[in-house]
Design a protein around this motif. Sequence first.
Motif, PDB file in Angstrom:
ATOM      1  N   THR A 185     -12.266  12.423  13.512  1.00 42.56           N
ATOM      2  CA  THR A 185     -12.138  11.207  14.311  1.00 42.56           C
ATOM      3  C   THR A 185     -13.058  10.107  13.796  1.00 42.56           C
ATOM      4  OG1 THR A 185     -11.526  12.492  16.272  1.00 42.56           O
ATOM      5  CG2 THR A 185     -12.362  10.264  16.637  1.00 42.56           C
ATOM      6  N   GLN A 186     -14.300  10.466  13.477  1.00 43.25           N
ATOM      7  CA  GLN A 186     -15.231   9.473  12.947  1.00 43.25           C
ATOM      8  C   GLN A 186     -14.747   8.900  11.613  1.00 43.25           C
ATOM      9  OE1 GLN A 186     -17.928   8.476  14.800  1.00 43.25           O
ATOM     10  NE2 GLN A 186     -16.987   9.828  16.312  1.00 43.25           N
ATOM     11  N   GLU A 187     -14.243   9.781  10.733  1.00 40.32           N
ATOM     12  CA  GLU A 187     -13.776   9.317   9.426  1.00 40.32           C
ATOM     13  C   GLU A 187     -12.565   8.400   9.573  1.00 40.32           C
ATOM     14  OE1 GLU A 187     -14.862  10.124   6.103  1.00 40.32           O
ATOM     15  OE2 GLU A 187     -16.666  10.652   7.210  1.00 40.32           O
ATOM     16  N   LEU A 188     -11.608   8.817  10.418  1.00 42.18           N
ATOM     17  CA  LEU A 188     -10.402   8.011  10.584  1.00 42.18           C
ATOM     18  C   LEU A 188     -10.723   6.679  11.245  1.00 42.18           C
ATOM     19  CD1 LEU A 188      -7.376   7.760  10.268  1.00 42.18           C
ATOM     20  CD2 LEU A 188      -7.088   8.967  12.440  1.00 42.18           C
ATOM     21  N   SER A 227     -11.240   6.130   0.062  1.00 40.37           N
ATOM     22  CA  SER A 227     -12.027   7.349  -0.058  1.00 40.37           C
ATOM     23  C   SER A 227     -11.352   8.506  -0.749  1.00 40.37           C
ATOM     24  CB  SER A 227     -12.458   7.826   1.332  1.00 40.37           C
ATOM     25  OG  SER A 227     -11.327   8.118   2.107  1.00 40.37           O
ATOM     26  N   MET A 228     -10.039   8.479  -0.967  1.00 37.28           N
ATOM     27  CA  MET A 228      -9.402   9.646  -1.548  1.00 37.28           C
ATOM     28  C   MET A 228      -8.334   9.216  -2.547  1.00 37.28           C
ATOM     29  SD  MET A 228      -8.826  11.905   1.853  1.00 37.28           S
ATOM     30  CE  MET A 228     -10.142  12.073   3.066  1.00 37.28           C
ATOM     31  N   PHE A 229      -8.020  10.093  -3.473  1.00 37.69           N
ATOM     32  CA  PHE A 229      -6.909   9.863  -4.366  1.00 37.69           C
ATOM     33  C   PHE A 229      -6.474  11.202  -4.927  1.00 37.69           C
ATOM     34  CE2 PHE A 229     -10.515   9.931  -7.153  1.00 37.69           C
ATOM     35  CZ  PHE A 229     -10.066  10.502  -8.317  1.00 37.69           C
ATOM     36  N   SER A 230      -5.375  11.209  -5.682  1.00 38.87           N
ATOM     37  CA  SER A 230      -4.820  12.449  -6.229  1.00 38.87           C
ATOM     38  C   SER A 230      -5.013  12.477  -7.726  1.00 38.87           C
ATOM     39  CB  SER A 230      -3.328  12.549  -5.910  1.00 38.87           C
ATOM     40  OG  SER A 230      -3.118  12.479  -4.525  1.00 38.87           O
ATOM     41  N   LEU A 231      -5.305  13.668  -8.227  1.00 39.14           N
ATOM     42  CA  LEU A 231      -5.329  13.868  -9.671  1.00 39.14           C
ATOM     43  C   LEU A 231      -3.939  14.306 -10.088  1.00 39.14           C
ATOM     44  CD1 LEU A 231      -8.654  15.746 -10.396  1.00 39.14           C
ATOM     45  CD2 LEU A 231      -8.065  13.416 -10.974  1.00 39.14           C
ATOM     46  N   VAL A 239     -12.023   4.381   8.589  1.00 38.99           N
ATOM     47  CA  VAL A 239     -11.049   3.957   7.578  1.00 38.99           C
ATOM     48  C   VAL A 239      -9.940   3.098   8.174  1.00 38.99           C
ATOM     49  CG1 VAL A 239      -9.329   4.784   5.921  1.00 38.99           C
ATOM     50  CG2 VAL A 239     -11.523   5.946   6.108  1.00 38.99           C
ATOM     51  N   ALA A 240      -9.379   3.538   9.322  1.00 42.89           N
ATOM     52  CA  ALA A 240      -8.183   2.881   9.862  1.00 42.89           C
ATOM     53  C   ALA A 240      -8.392   2.232  11.216  1.00 42.89           C
ATOM     54  CB  ALA A 240      -7.035   3.890   9.942  1.00 42.89           C
TER      55      ALA A 240
END
Length: 360
Positions: A60-63, A178-182, A66-67
């Motif tokens: 919840t804190q992260e979302l 904060s995130m991405f895909s390899l 971010v959003a």
Amino acid sequence: MARVTAVVEATAAAAANEWLTSNFARLNPPPPPSEAARLSNRKAAFVSRASRRARGWALTQELTAVAGPAAVAAVHAAARRVGEAARDEWKATHREAQEAARAQVRVASDEVAYAPVAGQHAEETGAGAAVARLQAARHAVRTLANKASSAGQRAAQAAELDGLEAALWRASESVGISMFSLCPAAAPGSASNAAAGAPRKNSTTLGHYAGIPPSLLAATFDRAAPLTHVLAVDADNYCRFLTLLPASLPSSVGVLIFYGSAAPLRLPRPLPRGLAAVARRRRLQLYPAGHRHDAADFLLTVTLTKLHGQLPKAVPFTIVSGDRGFEEVATALRDCRAVKLYDPHPPRSQADVLAFLQGL
């Protein structure tokens, strides 16, 4: 996600210590095996509940960061709907039992109401028995209602955790925070490689993502430079490894990452310093496998077998995975090469894994 994992692990450790402290008298002296198993199950349930609450809070804190709160509110609303649907489904499945319990309450209520009419002696004995039956019937109704509520709560909690994590991935990928895909590079000979200069066969790149230095986009495993250690990672079994790779990893260690291509390999962003350092030194190689079950395991085995014939026997291999099937690979190669299978899963902590990597 690394922060979420750290919060959950810290909470789980604290909950385990709290349970052991509060149940010290029950555990000392050691109880019989049956009682010990029951206490162990209670401890696991206590730690699991604490971990779920911590995971929900951290997500919840992260979302929110971010959003924003609106995204969190949408997830909570969707989870409540899932919980209500699960509760209604449980009630529909157990409708006959609930109706029977309510009927018993009505019968017992009538018995209590008319018991005093039977006489003074029957008033004490008959009314007391009727009251007891009424209490038992009401308890049965409450038990069924609690079970329906529990079914809804469990479904809502599971939906909330899944929804928060999915929303966090979507929000992070859309805003690029904060995130991405390899992802693997285009196949040799494809249009993109023809335009940009095809990489060596069987090599992969980190992909084109905003904020990644150009030197990383073409970072591939450099087989020309001497190696002193090969680290083969089963990312399907332990994807957290990539966030723990230390920047102080010796430059002569080659890191091979094996993962199934059914789902993209995800990393926190910005790119972890350790992974970036290994890529800049051209000591990183990604090996995307097929979609079948254990495809990454078979590719890892075949690749190490090939490297076994190409590299000096003094170069040791380390397989990072909790899959005990790799013990056969280690046994087969151990006669002429040092091969170690390292299981990074609990009871080992992230600090243990980091210390192991720093000691290579």
